[in-house]
Scaffold this active site. Structure first.
Site, mmCIF file in Angstrom:
data_model
loop_
_atom_site.group_PDB
_atom_site.id
_atom_site.type_symbol
_atom_site.label_atom_id
_atom_site.label_comp_id
_atom_site.label_asym_id
_atom_site.label_seq_id
_atom_site.Cartn_x
_atom_site.Cartn_y
_atom_site.Cartn_z
ATOM 1 C CG ASP A 106 2.294 -3.716 5.454
ATOM 2 O OD1 ASP A 106 2.196 -4.385 6.274
ATOM 3 O OD2 ASP A 106 2.126 -2.497 5.266
ATOM 4 N N GLY A 107 3.421 -6.911 2.224
ATOM 5 C CA GLY A 107 3.074 -7.803 1.130
ATOM 6 C C GLY A 107 3.125 -9.061 1.083
ATOM 7 C CG ASN A 148 -4.125 -3.652 0.271
ATOM 8 O OD1 ASN A 148 -4.785 -3.666 1.475
ATOM 9 N ND2 ASN A 148 -2.882 -3.719 -0.022
ATOM 10 C CG ASP A 149 -5.599 -2.520 -4.370
ATOM 11 O OD1 ASP A 149 -5.254 -3.617 -4.851
ATOM 12 O OD2 ASP A 149 -5.150 -1.638 -3.978
ATOM 13 C CG ASP A 151 -4.285 5.319 -17.627
ATOM 14 O OD1 ASP A 151 -4.420 5.474 -18.663
ATOM 15 O OD2 ASP A 151 -3.346 5.762 -16.959
ATOM 16 C CB ALA A 160 -2.463 0.848 -1.016
ATOM 17 C CE1 TYR A 161 -3.297 2.993 -9.034
ATOM 18 C CE2 TYR A 161 -3.145 0.709 -9.312
ATOM 19 C CZ TYR A 161 -3.186 1.899 -10.019
ATOM 20 O OH TYR A 161 -3.268 2.229 -11.191
ATOM 21 C CD GLN A 192 0.930 -11.206 -6.385
ATOM 22 O OE1 GLN A 192 1.634 -12.031 -7.043
ATOM 23 N NE2 GLN A 192 1.747 -10.099 -5.646
#
Length: 293
Positions: free
Chosen positions: A64-65, A134-135, A163, A175-176, A233
């Site tokens: 996926d990455g 994604n995000d 955070d 995901a995240y 990234q």
């Protein structure tokens, strides 16, 4: 249409020999060629370099990455991306290395579907925009907390110390965002999800925002500062204000009929699992007949 030039984006470490050989042989028998598309941070060389704009199809070899990187490389040119799993099948990969030749045949015969993927377009302190499939993540760089403020269409939503914050598309919501306690959005939901990360006190629930809304995020980095990650990234910004907008149909992913849905893939990979109590009940009921024999 048979692609005459296939551009490849590759995983930095995985074994890709089988997929690469299949691509080269398939292209050669049709008077085509395979070139490698240069992407940032990737030094592994497997083919002569070429420009994405001169390709007919982009093939992502890895997971996926790698497919995310290929989608970003292909998007400015409107090219479809074929995700090829060189390992376990992920959410974005359409075929495995073992079935690649058949997948290429189906693509050449126009026996495939376009999966249009949205992105979030992010303007950082007046610079950009940059796109994330994604995000977008704002996260502290040091041991200090960061102070984040979120506004929707000019109206304050919440300010908090913690955070950081994750702003995700439906694709990225599993995901995240999910790991940080946010909701998973259905694959076709035209919405953005904003999820605070480890907020310190207050009431800061995740927020689902309609695609037509404008999201403004302010950041006070404190002595340690903050950083931005787009699709994992890291970017060299010291952010203070982010403007986030929905970008429909940013990239095109190759999909074949009968492919599993987003939710089915999450269940297969056990990212989503039924509760132990329900599983135990099902097992008990399945064995009830034997107990009464």
């Amino acid at each position: 249409m048979t692609p005459s030039r296939i551009g490849v984006v590759v995983h930095p470490h995985r074994r890709l020999d089988r997929a690469l050989n299949t691509l080269r042989e398939w292209a050669a028998t049709r008077d085509g060629e395979v070139v490698q598309i240069k992407v940032e941070g990737q030094d592994r060389e497997v083919a002569p370099y070429g420009e994405a704009a001169e390709c007919d199809l982009v093939a992502a070899l890895g997971g996926d990455g790698t497919t995310l990187a290929a989608l970003h490389a292909a998007a400015p040119h409107g090219l479809p991306v074929l995700g090829i799993a060189c390992g376990s099948l992920g959410a974005l990969t359409a075929t495995s290395a073992e079935d690649l030749s058949d997948a290429l045949d189906r693509f050449a015969a126009d026996d495939w579907q376009r999966r249009a993927l949205p992105a979030v377009a992010v303007t950082v302190d007046g610079h950009g925009p940059k796109n994330a499939l994604n995000d977008l993540v704002v996260v502290r760089k040091g041991a200090n907390q960061v102070v984040v403020g979120v506004e929707i269409d000019g109206e304050p939503y919440v300010r908090f110390a913690g955070d950081g914050v994750v702003i995700a598309t439906p694709l990225g919501s599993s995901a995240y965002t999910m790991a940080a306690g946010g909701p998973v959005l259905g694959g076709n939901a035209p919405a953005i999800v904003v999820t605070p990360v480890a907020s310190h006190g207050g009431s800061t629930p995740p927020l689902v925002v309609g695609a037509q809304s404008a999201v403004r995020v302010t950041i006070e980095g404190g002595w340690g500062g903050a950083r931005i990650e787009l699709d994992g990234q890291i970017h060299d910004y010291e952010p203070h204000e982010l403007l986030v907008a929905w970008q429909a149909d940013y990239a095109t992913l190759v999909r074949f009929a009968g492919a599993e849905t987003l939710l089915a893939g999450l269940r297969r990979r056990r990212i989503l699992q039924d509760s132990p109590r329900v599983v135990a009940r099902d097992e008990r009921e399945a064995g009830a007949g034997d107990a009464c024999d």
